[in-house]
Motif scaffolding. Structure first.
Motif, PDB file in Angstrom:
ATOM      1  N   TYR A  99      82.426  10.753  56.906  1.00  0.00           N
ATOM      2  CA  TYR A  99      81.604  11.448  57.748  1.00  0.00           C
ATOM      3  C   TYR A  99      81.181  12.078  56.438  1.00  0.00           C
ATOM      4  N   LYS A 100      81.942  12.751  55.747  1.00  0.00           N
ATOM      5  CA  LYS A 100      81.811  13.420  55.112  1.00  0.00           C
ATOM      6  C   LYS A 100      81.108  12.663  53.213  1.00  0.00           C
ATOM      7  N   ASN A 101      81.552  11.461  53.226  1.00  0.00           N
ATOM      8  CA  ASN A 101      80.864  10.809  52.399  1.00  0.00           C
ATOM      9  C   ASN A 101      80.097   9.801  52.998  1.00  0.00           C
ATOM     10  N   LEU A 102      79.701   9.613  54.234  1.00  0.00           N
ATOM     11  CA  LEU A 102      78.750   8.714  54.878  1.00  0.00           C
ATOM     12  C   LEU A 102      77.585   9.756  54.772  1.00  0.00           C
ATOM     13  N   GLU A 103      77.562  11.169  55.212  1.00  0.00           N
ATOM     14  CA  GLU A 103      76.516  11.717  53.990  1.00  0.00           C
ATOM     15  C   GLU A 103      75.874  12.104  53.223  1.00  0.00           C
ATOM     16  N   LEU A 104      76.860  11.482  52.400  1.00  0.00           N
ATOM     17  CA  LEU A 104      76.215  11.543  50.743  1.00  0.00           C
ATOM     18  C   LEU A 104      75.846   9.904  50.566  1.00  0.00           C
ATOM     19  N   VAL A 105      76.453   8.936  51.354  1.00  0.00           N
ATOM     20  CA  VAL A 105      75.538   7.736  51.510  1.00  0.00           C
ATOM     21  C   VAL A 105      73.902   7.962  51.411  1.00  0.00           C
ATOM     22  N   GLU A 106      73.902   8.242  53.099  1.00  0.00           N
ATOM     23  CA  GLU A 106      72.417   8.449  53.565  1.00  0.00           C
ATOM     24  C   GLU A 106      71.417   9.499  52.736  1.00  0.00           C
ATOM     25  N   LYS A 107      71.692  10.656  52.120  1.00  0.00           N
ATOM     26  CA  LYS A 107      70.592  11.018  51.076  1.00  0.00           C
ATOM     27  C   LYS A 107      70.719  10.045  49.516  1.00  0.00           C
ATOM     28  N   ILE A 108      71.384   8.922  49.241  1.00  0.00           N
ATOM     29  CA  ILE A 108      71.054   8.374  48.571  1.00  0.00           C
ATOM     30  C   ILE A 108      70.030   6.553  48.986  1.00  0.00           C
ATOM     31  N   LYS A 109      70.367   6.992  50.117  1.00  0.00           N
ATOM     32  CA  LYS A 109      69.361   5.241  50.747  1.00  0.00           C
ATOM     33  C   LYS A 109      68.150   6.029  51.020  1.00  0.00           C
ATOM     34  N   VAL A 110      67.680   7.335  50.498  1.00  0.00           N
ATOM     35  CA  VAL A 110      66.324   8.189  50.828  1.00  0.00           C
ATOM     36  C   VAL A 110      65.671   7.991  49.619  1.00  0.00           C
ATOM     37  N   ILE A 111      66.725   8.312  48.308  1.00  0.00           N
ATOM     38  CA  ILE A 111      66.474   7.803  47.388  1.00  0.00           C
ATOM     39  C   ILE A 111      65.880   6.533  47.258  1.00  0.00           C
ATOM     40  N   ALA A 112      66.762   5.659  47.324  1.00  0.00           N
ATOM     41  CA  ALA A 112      66.239   3.915  47.246  1.00  0.00           C
ATOM     42  C   ALA A 112      65.339   3.554  48.134  1.00  0.00           C
ATOM     43  N   SER A 113      65.119   4.604  49.448  1.00  0.00           N
ATOM     44  CA  SER A 113      63.477   4.269  50.499  1.00  0.00           C
ATOM     45  C   SER A 113      62.284   5.069  49.258  1.00  0.00           C
ATOM     46  N   GLN A 114      62.494   5.361  48.914  1.00  0.00           N
ATOM     47  CA  GLN A 114      61.439   6.087  47.785  1.00  0.00           C
ATOM     48  C   GLN A 114      61.642   4.765  46.192  1.00  0.00           C
ATOM     49  N   LYS A 115      62.311   4.637  45.828  1.00  0.00           N
ATOM     50  CA  LYS A 115      62.453   3.545  44.877  1.00  0.00           C
ATOM     51  C   LYS A 115      61.755   2.229  45.062  1.00  0.00           C
ATOM     52  N   GLY A 116      61.656   1.854  46.703  1.00  0.00           N
ATOM     53  CA  GLY A 116      61.599   0.549  46.830  1.00  0.00           C
ATOM     54  C   GLY A 116      62.390  -0.613  46.672  1.00  0.00           C
ATOM     55  N   CYS A 117      63.700   0.259  46.340  1.00  0.00           N
ATOM     56  CA  CYS A 117      64.948  -0.438  46.144  1.00  0.00           C
ATOM     57  C   CYS A 117      65.882  -0.929  46.899  1.00  0.00           C
ATOM     58  N   THR A 118      67.061  -1.258  47.840  1.00  0.00           N
ATOM     59  CA  THR A 118      68.158  -1.054  48.604  1.00  0.00           C
ATOM     60  C   THR A 118      69.198  -0.324  47.368  1.00  0.00           C
ATOM     61  N   PRO A 119      70.178   0.734  48.807  1.00  0.00           N
ATOM     62  CA  PRO A 119      70.982   1.586  48.138  1.00  0.00           C
ATOM     63  C   PRO A 119      71.751   0.968  47.229  1.00  0.00           C
ATOM     64  N   ALA A 120      72.336  -0.389  47.396  1.00  0.00           N
ATOM     65  CA  ALA A 120      73.292  -0.534  46.997  1.00  0.00           C
ATOM     66  C   ALA A 120      72.229  -1.296  45.023  1.00  0.00           C
ATOM     67  N   GLN A 121      71.574  -1.822  44.764  1.00  0.00           N
ATOM     68  CA  GLN A 121      70.779  -1.800  44.002  1.00  0.00           C
ATOM     69  C   GLN A 121      70.614  -0.310  43.304  1.00  0.00           C
ATOM     70  N   LEU A 122      70.469   0.551  43.822  1.00  0.00           N
ATOM     71  CA  LEU A 122      70.160   2.487  43.102  1.00  0.00           C
ATOM     72  C   LEU A 122      71.390   2.594  42.839  1.00  0.00           C
ATOM     73  N   ALA A 128      79.046  14.268  39.815  1.00  0.00           N
ATOM     74  CA  ALA A 128      80.998  14.140  39.542  1.00  0.00           C
ATOM     75  C   ALA A 128      81.672  14.777  40.657  1.00  0.00           C
ATOM     76  N   GLY A 129      82.832  14.362  41.145  1.00  0.00           N
ATOM     77  CA  GLY A 129      83.718  15.024  41.874  1.00  0.00           C
ATOM     78  C   GLY A 129      83.444  15.350  43.777  1.00  0.00           C
ATOM     79  N   ILE A 130      81.810  14.685  44.168  1.00  0.00           N
ATOM     80  CA  ILE A 130      81.561  15.433  45.090  1.00  0.00           C
ATOM     81  C   ILE A 130      82.016  14.841  46.164  1.00  0.00           C
ATOM     82  N   VAL A 131      82.657  13.465  45.609  1.00  0.00           N
ATOM     83  CA  VAL A 131      83.527  13.210  47.209  1.00  0.00           C
ATOM     84  C   VAL A 131      84.609  13.175  46.965  1.00  0.00           C
ATOM     85  N   SER A 132      85.090  12.980  49.183  1.00  0.00           N
ATOM     86  CA  SER A 132      85.248  13.706  49.151  1.00  0.00           C
ATOM     87  C   SER A 132      86.923  12.444  49.910  1.00  0.00           C
ATOM     88  N   GLY A 133      88.268  12.837  49.237  1.00  0.00           N
ATOM     89  CA  GLY A 133      89.306  11.882  49.590  1.00  0.00           C
ATOM     90  C   GLY A 133      89.302  11.361  47.967  1.00  0.00           C
TER      91      GLY A 133
END
Length: 329
Positions: free
Chosen positions: A239-262, A311-316
């Motif tokens: 769940y901690k890591n899922l919160e990080l992905v949600e932030k990446i999804k916001v940046i990807a949306s602003q860029k007009g690409c998918t999170p994977a592409q970003l 760097a280092g923010i991921v949990s586990g």
């Protein structure tokens, strides 16, 4: 988009295709779908195919050999060896002992050549460093295979910077395959600068953190494969890591690409000597991944990404404790 793999290496796809999932590592294997995906990759000029002789005991190599038949000249085959795999107690699989003894390597490549239906392998890589065999002996055996024409380039995987230097003193090392992504940035301290100094290309595996950075994994119940054994996908870490992905999804949306592409574009932006090999068995995702090679990130966008996922923010850890010891030897 293509890149040179190492200072003196070949030109290959900047976004390659990791084929491990085609043999049931993540989800159900579908041979027809997998072969169609490989065919589509060839149509798009995507030439880097990564496999291993231990992916379902040679099944993956056999599948690739069937898929590229008649198009061998269009495919760059990257093959890992020297590791065993076994079913995990929970789900999926676990890695067993490493064997990179020269005799083992000489024998293993003969079987790989048969399964792949080819007389040479482009890039041949021990999957891990064997703690019982000097790296000089392992690389010496691989250099002998180059001289014999059965492999074209030598690769290593998950080594330390010091081991990389020892290996490069024996024979030219074209590529280092190692986990690298927004979640796994340990190589930035020593390994990446050393590889750059020695002219060794980086082949980044799990660039989407085993699918988590795609944004398509939303709950632990979505995981029905080997990822359930990995600390980053367990309990509170998930769940901690899922919160990080949600932030990446916001940046990807602003860029007009998918999170994977970003996430893939971020990797390619880190250095010209890096290629990424996201795995998939679906044509749709293959096309999406390849398109990331043309995505240019601005300095401000890179700063925004690093701000939400430093760097280092991921949990586990990326593997269970018993397997972490095999890394960075």
């Amino acid at each position: 988009m293509n890149r040179k793999l190492g200072t003196n290496g070949p030109i290959v796809s900047a976004i390659g295709l990791g084929c491990m999932s085609m043999s049931g590592a993540y989800g159900i294997a579908d041979e027809q779908q997998s072969i169609a995906t490989i065919h589509r990759a060839l149509e798009l000029g995507n030439n880097f195919f990564d496999t291993a002789d231990y992916y379902r005991t040679g099944h993956n190599e056999t599948l690739i050999g069937k898929a590229i038949k008649g198009n061998r000249d269009k495919a760059f085959l990257s093959v890992k060896t020297s590791q065993l795999m076994a079913p995990a107690a929970n789900k999926g699989f676990t890695f067993g002992p490493v064997n990179a003894h020269p005799d083992y390597l000489r024998n293993a490549i003969l079987y790989s050549l048969q399964r792949l239906q080819t007389d040479y392998i482009d890039l041949y890589t021990p999957g891990r460093v064997d703690p019982n065999v000097p790296i000089e002996d392992t690389v010496g055996a691989l250099a002998d295979m180059v001289d014999k024409g059965v492999i074209r380039y030598i690769g290593l995987s998950e080594t330390s910077a010091s081991t990389l230097r020892k290996a490069a003193a024996v024979a030219p090392i074209t590529a280092l395959q190692i986990e690298y992504s927004l979640w796994s940035r340990e190589i930035e301290a020593e390994v990446l600068p050393t590889a750059r100094e020695l002219g060794i290309g980086i082949v980044a595996y799990s660039p989407l953190s085993r699918g988590f950075l795609s944004g398509e994994v939303k709950s632990p119940e979505d995981l029905k494969d080997n990822r359930v054994n990995m600390p980053r996908f367990q309990g509170e870490n998930f769940y901690k890591n899922l919160e990080l992905v949600e932030k990446i999804k916001v940046i990807a949306s602003q860029k007009g690409c998918t999170p994977a592409q970003l996430a893939l574009a971020w990797i390619l932006a880190q250095s010209e000597n890096i290629i990424a090999i996201p795995g998939t068995k679906q044509i749709r995702k293959l096309e999406e991944n390849i398109a990331a090679g043309d995505l240019q990130l601005t300095k401000d966008e890179l700063q925004s990404i690093n701000a939400v996922m430093p760097a280092g923010i991921v949990s586990g850890t990326r593997y269970p404790e018993m397997l972490m010891g095999a890394l960075g030897r």
